[in-house]
Design a protein around this motif. Sequence first.
Motif, PDB file in Angstrom:
ATOM      1  N   LEU A 299      60.281  -1.984  15.152  1.00 26.18           N
ATOM      2  CA  LEU A 299      58.910  -0.345  14.902  1.00 26.18           C
ATOM      3  C   LEU A 299      57.774  -0.474  15.111  1.00 26.18           C
ATOM      4  CD1 LEU A 299      61.814   0.418  13.226  1.00 26.18           C
ATOM      5  CD2 LEU A 299      60.400   0.787  11.200  1.00 26.18           C
ATOM      6  N   MET A 300      57.341  -1.701  14.678  1.00 25.11           N
ATOM      7  CA  MET A 300      56.082  -1.159  15.381  1.00 25.11           C
ATOM      8  C   MET A 300      55.308  -1.564  16.530  1.00 25.11           C
ATOM      9  SD  MET A 300      54.135  -1.605  11.816  1.00 25.11           S
ATOM     10  CE  MET A 300      52.271  -2.010  12.478  1.00 25.11           C
ATOM     11  N   THR A 302      57.047   0.682  18.627  1.00 23.15           N
ATOM     12  CA  THR A 302      57.931   1.499  18.815  1.00 23.15           C
ATOM     13  C   THR A 302      56.643   2.818  18.691  1.00 23.15           C
ATOM     14  OG1 THR A 302      59.905   0.876  18.674  1.00 23.15           O
ATOM     15  CG2 THR A 302      59.289   3.645  18.747  1.00 23.15           C
ATOM     16  N   PHE A 303      56.252   2.162  17.400  1.00 20.26           N
ATOM     17  CA  PHE A 303      55.146   3.008  16.460  1.00 20.26           C
ATOM     18  C   PHE A 303      53.651   2.972  17.646  1.00 20.26           C
ATOM     19  CE2 PHE A 303      51.188   3.572  13.832  1.00 20.26           C
ATOM     20  CZ  PHE A 303      51.812   5.159  13.480  1.00 20.26           C
ATOM     21  N   THR A 306      53.957   5.065  20.924  1.00 22.76           N
ATOM     22  CA  THR A 306      54.193   6.091  20.650  1.00 22.76           C
ATOM     23  C   THR A 306      52.932   6.968  19.897  1.00 22.76           C
ATOM     24  OG1 THR A 306      56.043   5.697  19.455  1.00 22.76           O
ATOM     25  CG2 THR A 306      55.548   8.291  19.259  1.00 22.76           C
ATOM     26  N   ILE A 307      52.176   6.018  19.228  1.00 23.95           N
ATOM     27  CA  ILE A 307      51.428   6.363  19.170  1.00 23.95           C
ATOM     28  C   ILE A 307      49.410   6.784  20.791  1.00 23.95           C
ATOM     29  CG2 ILE A 307      50.920   6.793  16.271  1.00 23.95           C
ATOM     30  CD1 ILE A 307      48.926   3.982  16.628  1.00 23.95           C
ATOM     31  N   VAL A 365      56.445  11.060  16.082  1.00 20.19           N
ATOM     32  CA  VAL A 365      56.824  10.001  15.929  1.00 20.19           C
ATOM     33  C   VAL A 365      58.087   9.680  15.100  1.00 20.19           C
ATOM     34  CG1 VAL A 365      55.343   8.912  14.330  1.00 20.19           C
ATOM     35  CG2 VAL A 365      53.932  10.331  15.905  1.00 20.19           C
ATOM     36  N   MET A 369      60.675   7.027  16.102  1.00 15.41           N
ATOM     37  CA  MET A 369      60.352   5.853  14.798  1.00 15.41           C
ATOM     38  C   MET A 369      62.202   5.674  14.528  1.00 15.41           C
ATOM     39  SD  MET A 369      57.606   4.660  15.200  1.00 15.41           S
ATOM     40  CE  MET A 369      58.189   3.246  13.872  1.00 15.41           C
TER      41      MET A 369
END
Lengths: 390, 239
Positions: A299-300, A302-303, A306-307, A365, A369
């Motif tokens: 998850l992190m 991807t996060f 993404t950011i 986002v 996620m």
Amino acid sequence: MRSLVIMLSVAIGLFAGIMVLAIYKGVMRSRIKTVIYAETGHIQIHDTSFKKDYEPGFTIRNGVSIVNEIQKYPEIKTVATRTITMGMLSTTTGSSGIQINGVIPEQEHLASQLNQKINEGAGFNPNKHHEVLIGKKLAKKMKLQMGSKLVLTCTDSSNNIIASAFRVAAIYESDNAPLDEKNVYIRQTELNEMLGIGKEFHEIVVLLHKDEALEQVEKKLKDQYPNYLTENWKIISPETDLMVGTVDITSYIIMAIILFALAFGIINTMLMGILERTKEIGMMMALGMNRLKLFILVLMETFFLTITGAPIGLFISWGVTGYYNTHGINWSSRGKEMMSSFGFNTTIYPEFPDEKIMMTLFFVVLTAMLSCIYPAMKALKLKPVDALRK
Amino acid sequence: MKTVIDAHNISKVYNKDKIPVYAINNVHLHIELGEFTALVGPSGSGKTTLLNLIGGLDTPDAGKIEINGTDITALRSNELIDFRLKNIGFVFQSFNLIPVLTAEENVAFIMELQGMSKAERQNRIKTLFGQIGLEDKLNSRPSQLSGGQQQRVAVARALASKPQFVLADEPTANLDTASANKLMDIMALLNKEEQMTFIFSTHDPRVIERARRVITLVDGSIVSDTAQVNIYSTNGHEK
């Protein structure tokens, strides 16, 4: 490479989403501008019965004093008056039902930029009489050219049929082809003479300095002139107001489709990532990384991707919308007729949708996620002993 | 001596529904603290499967395995992961270092999972890299290290969590003789100085001759279990 693909997916997804919103915002802003500044004005005042049948007798009785009073409002930029009647345009080859607008040219140029729409001829000549301005579409339909003679027929205030001959002084073309086909402009004094209504008129058009003052001025006018019908452009042109709402929904649907595609891109790339790193994941699980930590790790990842991708998409879309906001996107070679038949300008000036950026970012986002949950679940299902054998 | 591993009658069967294949067949294994044991046998004899079972990476179909008195076959998945983190060190044949992390980060990663403080991690890393002789390679990525150096980092990683014992699956299989000897020296030194228990599966005669106990597996069963006198000192030279 995989990280780059995700970052680019997010950047392109965000760019596409923002561009859709920016184009729609530009199109709608342009349509509203056309409606206000080239067709209806911000507010119009009529006799309460006039719009039922467009009877010439329903004039604004004390129109001149109303105009003089409201011109003093600080929020009001300009006021124009129109005499309006329904009639017939006839030539030797045929006839067509039209709306005859009696205007004071100087006022009309300010209220609806009539002079700017003229693409053939010079408009009203102060030294000539019985001149008419017709739309390009009507001219084509009736095979009229500059200087062509035509007859305008209507009923006067005593219900007598009256006709008068005019010559085409100019052919205009606006962004709204259906209106061009229906509206002709002659001098107000000449129409008033035909209708026998003296110096009165049927419509007061009000243009404001700022759109935001609409409700306040409308209320003021309604309070001050309760015996007349005061309407804003949303009431006069309900199809435009409806279109704004519809376009908003349409833009959200397109946005959803883009996010859907983005989701599949991320799912695919992250699944590839999990597949590529099966052994690595197996090793981490073997050494003691529990499932929750592994889930958070995916998850992190991807996060953060993404950011990292989001500002790139934001920056590119800001630059591109900024450029086209100045230079415009010209659609005239691709769908001019279609665009103008719906009342849209053929040059679109996209506007950066500041008010929707946070929402767009949030959904991008969120999509990213949610998209990585499935690959993360796949990673969790790996058994270290099997993963290490890969 | 303290018992570290006690495996009772463990079996692992593949292809149970069709023609059952016993990867491990009714094996009993008893390992004590400080042992330096080699699991040997031909390919397919069950060495890796036995290591996986006693390392808690796989579960036996029969029997039970006790590590320091804890029956790991009765642990749930997450409890087993946590147990491995705290008690067992692994060294894999193909090193399995995380390519994007430096040597130091690869080792620190385990200690972070354990929740060790930064100061504690730094001290431990200093000690471990001193023991494996790679103090100058802390910031190197795996791709910048030789195979032998990578495997030494893997040993440091296995020891980072201060485990009860280290399981090494063919640790020298991908190494040249010099690197293999160096690695065995380090493992033997740690075994001697820190009483660290090592169990390694191997085909490699260079490793077998350094072990003090050699367990031979054939077709999933222990066929011999012998103690041998180690003729090597910790630096790899004959005594």
